[in-house]
Scaffold this motif. Structure first.
Motif, PDB file in Angstrom:
ATOM      1  N   LYS A 125       0.460  -0.952   0.352  1.00 29.51           N
ATOM      2  CA  LYS A 125       0.409  -0.058  -0.214  1.00 29.51           C
ATOM      3  C   LYS A 125       1.015   1.435  -0.125  1.00 29.51           C
ATOM      4  O   LYS A 125       0.042   2.806  -0.792  1.00 29.51           O
ATOM      5  CB  LYS A 125      -0.460   0.047   0.992  1.00 29.51           C
ATOM      6  N   THR A 126       1.977   0.578   0.667  1.00 29.02           N
ATOM      7  CA  THR A 126       2.963   2.448   0.722  1.00 29.02           C
ATOM      8  C   THR A 126       3.826   2.456  -0.762  1.00 29.02           C
ATOM      9  O   THR A 126       3.685   3.262  -0.436  1.00 29.02           O
ATOM     10  CB  THR A 126       3.823   2.133   1.992  1.00 29.02           C
ATOM     11  N   PHE A 127       3.447   1.552  -1.293  1.00 30.01           N
ATOM     12  CA  PHE A 127       4.346   1.375  -2.199  1.00 30.01           C
ATOM     13  C   PHE A 127       3.175   0.828  -3.767  1.00 30.01           C
ATOM     14  O   PHE A 127       4.264   0.141  -3.847  1.00 30.01           O
ATOM     15  CB  PHE A 127       5.992   0.899  -2.264  1.00 30.01           C
ATOM     16  N   GLU A 128       2.269   1.523  -3.491  1.00 26.43           N
ATOM     17  CA  GLU A 128       1.726   1.054  -4.987  1.00 26.43           C
ATOM     18  C   GLU A 128       1.877   1.279  -5.972  1.00 26.43           C
ATOM     19  O   GLU A 128       2.426   2.600  -6.118  1.00 26.43           O
ATOM     20  CB  GLU A 128       0.225   1.962  -4.578  1.00 26.43           C
ATOM     21  N   GLY A 129       1.711   0.227  -6.805  1.00 20.92           N
ATOM     22  CA  GLY A 129       2.271   0.949  -8.402  1.00 20.92           C
ATOM     23  C   GLY A 129       3.777  -0.087  -8.444  1.00 20.92           C
ATOM     24  O   GLY A 129       4.347   0.066  -9.550  1.00 20.92           O
ATOM     25  N   ILE A 130       4.463  -0.336  -7.501  1.00 21.05           N
ATOM     26  CA  ILE A 130       6.026  -0.474  -7.305  1.00 21.05           C
ATOM     27  C   ILE A 130       5.706  -1.825  -6.956  1.00 21.05           C
ATOM     28  O   ILE A 130       6.350  -2.521  -7.655  1.00 21.05           O
ATOM     29  CB  ILE A 130       6.595   0.392  -6.824  1.00 21.05           C
ATOM     30  N   CYS A 131       4.929  -2.295  -5.771  1.00 22.97           N
ATOM     31  CA  CYS A 131       5.206  -3.950  -4.519  1.00 22.97           C
ATOM     32  C   CYS A 131       4.238  -4.304  -5.047  1.00 22.97           C
ATOM     33  O   CYS A 131       2.734  -3.761  -5.403  1.00 22.97           O
ATOM     34  CB  CYS A 131       5.256  -3.229  -3.532  1.00 22.97           C
ATOM     35  N   PHE A 132       4.334  -5.309  -5.811  1.00 20.63           N
ATOM     36  CA  PHE A 132       2.756  -6.543  -5.963  1.00 20.63           C
ATOM     37  C   PHE A 132       3.162  -7.683  -4.869  1.00 20.63           C
ATOM     38  O   PHE A 132       3.743  -8.613  -5.143  1.00 20.63           O
ATOM     39  CB  PHE A 132       2.796  -6.889  -7.422  1.00 20.63           C
ATOM     40  N   PRO A 133       2.076  -7.290  -3.879  1.00 22.33           N
ATOM     41  CA  PRO A 133       2.346  -8.806  -3.394  1.00 22.33           C
ATOM     42  C   PRO A 133       1.668  -9.974  -3.121  1.00 22.33           C
ATOM     43  O   PRO A 133       0.971  -9.706  -4.578  1.00 22.33           O
ATOM     44  CB  PRO A 133       1.110  -7.894  -2.585  1.00 22.33           C
ATOM     45  N   LEU A 134       2.255 -11.056  -3.197  1.00 19.38           N
ATOM     46  CA  LEU A 134       1.804 -12.759  -3.182  1.00 19.38           C
ATOM     47  C   LEU A 134       1.393 -12.610  -2.123  1.00 19.38           C
ATOM     48  O   LEU A 134       1.931 -12.168  -0.922  1.00 19.38           O
ATOM     49  CB  LEU A 134       3.167 -13.184  -3.982  1.00 19.38           C
ATOM     50  N   ILE A 135       0.694 -14.311  -1.935  1.00 18.37           N
ATOM     51  CA  ILE A 135       0.367 -14.584  -0.586  1.00 18.37           C
ATOM     52  C   ILE A 135       1.105 -16.282  -1.380  1.00 18.37           C
ATOM     53  O   ILE A 135       0.097 -17.058  -2.182  1.00 18.37           O
ATOM     54  CB  ILE A 135      -0.855 -14.314  -0.212  1.00 18.37           C
ATOM     55  N   GLY A 136       1.259 -16.642  -0.390  1.00 22.07           N
ATOM     56  CA  GLY A 136       1.125 -18.376  -0.279  1.00 22.07           C
ATOM     57  C   GLY A 136       2.017 -19.457   0.837  1.00 22.07           C
ATOM     58  O   GLY A 136       2.038 -18.440   2.437  1.00 22.07           O
ATOM     59  N   LEU A 137       1.562 -20.427   1.490  1.00 19.50           N
ATOM     60  CA  LEU A 137       2.036 -20.972   1.889  1.00 19.50           C
ATOM     61  C   LEU A 137       3.776 -21.255   2.184  1.00 19.50           C
ATOM     62  O   LEU A 137       3.111 -22.581   0.642  1.00 19.50           O
ATOM     63  CB  LEU A 137       1.432 -22.676   2.940  1.00 19.50           C
ATOM     64  N   HIS A 138       4.415 -20.910   2.288  1.00 17.42           N
ATOM     65  CA  HIS A 138       5.899 -21.542   2.542  1.00 17.42           C
ATOM     66  C   HIS A 138       6.229 -23.204   2.783  1.00 17.42           C
ATOM     67  O   HIS A 138       5.653 -23.686   3.789  1.00 17.42           O
ATOM     68  CB  HIS A 138       7.060 -20.897   3.114  1.00 17.42           C
ATOM     69  N   PRO A 139       7.130 -23.565   1.923  1.00 10.51           N
ATOM     70  CA  PRO A 139       7.245 -25.169   2.461  1.00 10.51           C
ATOM     71  C   PRO A 139       7.483 -25.087   3.853  1.00 10.51           C
ATOM     72  O   PRO A 139       7.405 -26.549   4.893  1.00 10.51           O
ATOM     73  CB  PRO A 139       8.014 -26.198   1.349  1.00 10.51           C
ATOM     74  N   THR A 140       8.195 -24.591   4.510  1.00 10.23           N
ATOM     75  CA  THR A 140       9.307 -24.571   5.176  1.00 10.23           C
ATOM     76  C   THR A 140       8.235 -24.183   6.775  1.00 10.23           C
ATOM     77  O   THR A 140       8.438 -24.764   7.324  1.00 10.23           O
ATOM     78  CB  THR A 140      10.189 -23.860   5.016  1.00 10.23           C
ATOM     79  N   SER A 141       6.884 -23.740   6.124  1.00 14.86           N
ATOM     80  CA  SER A 141       6.249 -23.320   7.447  1.00 14.86           C
ATOM     81  C   SER A 141       5.233 -24.639   7.620  1.00 14.86           C
ATOM     82  O   SER A 141       3.805 -24.152   7.980  1.00 14.86           O
ATOM     83  CB  SER A 141       5.608 -21.714   6.885  1.00 14.86           C
TER      84      SER A 141
END
Length: 197
Positions: free
Chosen positions: A7-23
């Motif tokens: 949100k702070t760097f909208e248009g520059i940073c694009f978030p992803l989401i997922g469960l990392h295998p080590t978690s």
């Protein structure tokens, strides 16, 4: 923190989401439910990092496989790319991707450290890139010999910040600004101008 940064760097940073295998642990099913719920509340641009990691611990290998497959299906359903973590697990990853591949499944094999045959198998899927990061600058990694046979259009430069810091900054916290050292190394290996990289 990811959402706040995006949100702070909208248009520059694009978030992803997922469960990392080590978690992945005994609570992985609840974590997967959480991932799906978050996808309905915030705009995400991909599913990741997901995959299988057999470097640290093999206790939850079966759960990692289930979580990986589930998230591949989720990505296909939502038409989102995936970021695949495949540390010491190419055979297990390929087995699942072979079964799930279709015209929508796409993304990047993150922090690629494989051999030429593994690179070729990834490229044969048709819609995947390989992520090349700081490891390519390490003297004894051997990755330079594989990159020498890669098509530049199939490479995605990565930082993996704060990890895998490239030479000459190795030993420090990795930063996005160090991407230039990875680009320089790839340019040198492929004998093409850094501007092309």
């Amino acid at each position: 923190r990811v959402i706040k940064t995006a949100k702070t760097f909208e248009g520059i940073c694009f978030p992803l989401i997922g469960l990392h295998p080590t978690s992945v642990s005994d609570t992985y099913e609840a974590e997967l439910v959480h991932v799906e719920q978050m996808l309905h509340t915030t705009k995400y641009y991909g599913i990741g990092e997901i995959g299988i990691d057999l470097y640290w611990d093999k206790t939850y290998i079966e759960q990692q496989k289930i979580a990986f497959r589930h998230q591949l299906k989720l990505a296909k359903r939502l038409d989102l790319p995936v970021v695949i973590h495949s540390r010491n697990s190419f055979d297990e990853i390929f087995e699942i991707v072979d079964q799930e591949i279709d015209s929508t499944l796409r993304g990047v094999f993150h922090a690629f450290t494989g051999i030429l045959e593994q690179y070729q198998r990834i490229i044969n899927y048709g819609r995947f890139k390989v992520g090349i990061g700081g490891i390519v600058t390490y003297k004894n990694s051997g990755l330079d010999k594989v990159v020498a046979n890669m098509d530049i259009s199939q490479i995605l430069l990565e930082t993996d910040s704060p990890y895998l810091t490239p030479v000459p900054k190795r030993g420090q916290r990795n930063e996005s600004q160090y991407l230039i050292f990875i680009a320089q190394k790839v340019s040198e290996i492929l004998s093409i101008p850094i501007e092309d990289v």
